[in-house]
Write a protein that holds these residues in place. Structure first.
Motif: not given
Length: 126
Positions: A57-81
């Motif tokens: 289900n693509g559950i996402i985690y961020y360390t506290d120091s980057v929350k609200g500033r960093f965003t992770i995303s996955s493009d499964n069609a391109k095998n890229t994160v």
């Protein structure tokens, strides 16, 4: 053969943005968690963000120091994160690594990652 290739690092002023990408190959992307780690000089490597596999289900985690500033995303069609990094701070300066591991758990931050990219330098000037 598992391959992870990072791109997008560089030098940016504080408050600026960078987008890191991790191109993955050699494994079934839907079954793997992908993590972004960083290591600053003299410090231990830390997990910045990660995403569990699509099957978990693509559950996402961020360390506290980057929350609200960093965003992770996955493009499964391109095998890229990707890791979009905004409002960068000098303390974000580090070598950033992409890592992959079979997603045996929903909690990607607790996995022991066996596959690593070569790293990309991110430098944030004050």
């Amino acid at each position: 053969e598992v391959q992870l290739v990072e791109s997008g690092g560089g030098l940016v002023q504080a408050g600026g943005s960078l987008r890191l990408s991790c191109a993955a190959s050699g494994f079934t992307f839907d079954d793997y968690a992908i993590g972004w780690f960083r290591q600053a000089p003299g410090k231990e490597r830390e997990v910045v963000s990660c995403i569990s596999s699509r099957r978990r289900n693509g559950i996402i985690y961020y360390t506290d120091s980057v929350k609200g500033r960093f965003t992770i995303s996955s493009d499964n069609a391109k095998n890229t994160v990707s890791l979009q990094m905004n409002s960068l701070k000098p303390e974000d300066t580090a070598v950033y690594y992409c890592a992959a591991e079979p997603s045996v758990s929903n909690w990607c931050a607790r996995l022991r990652y066996d596959y690593w990219g070569q790293g990309t330098q991110v430098t944030v000037s004050s």
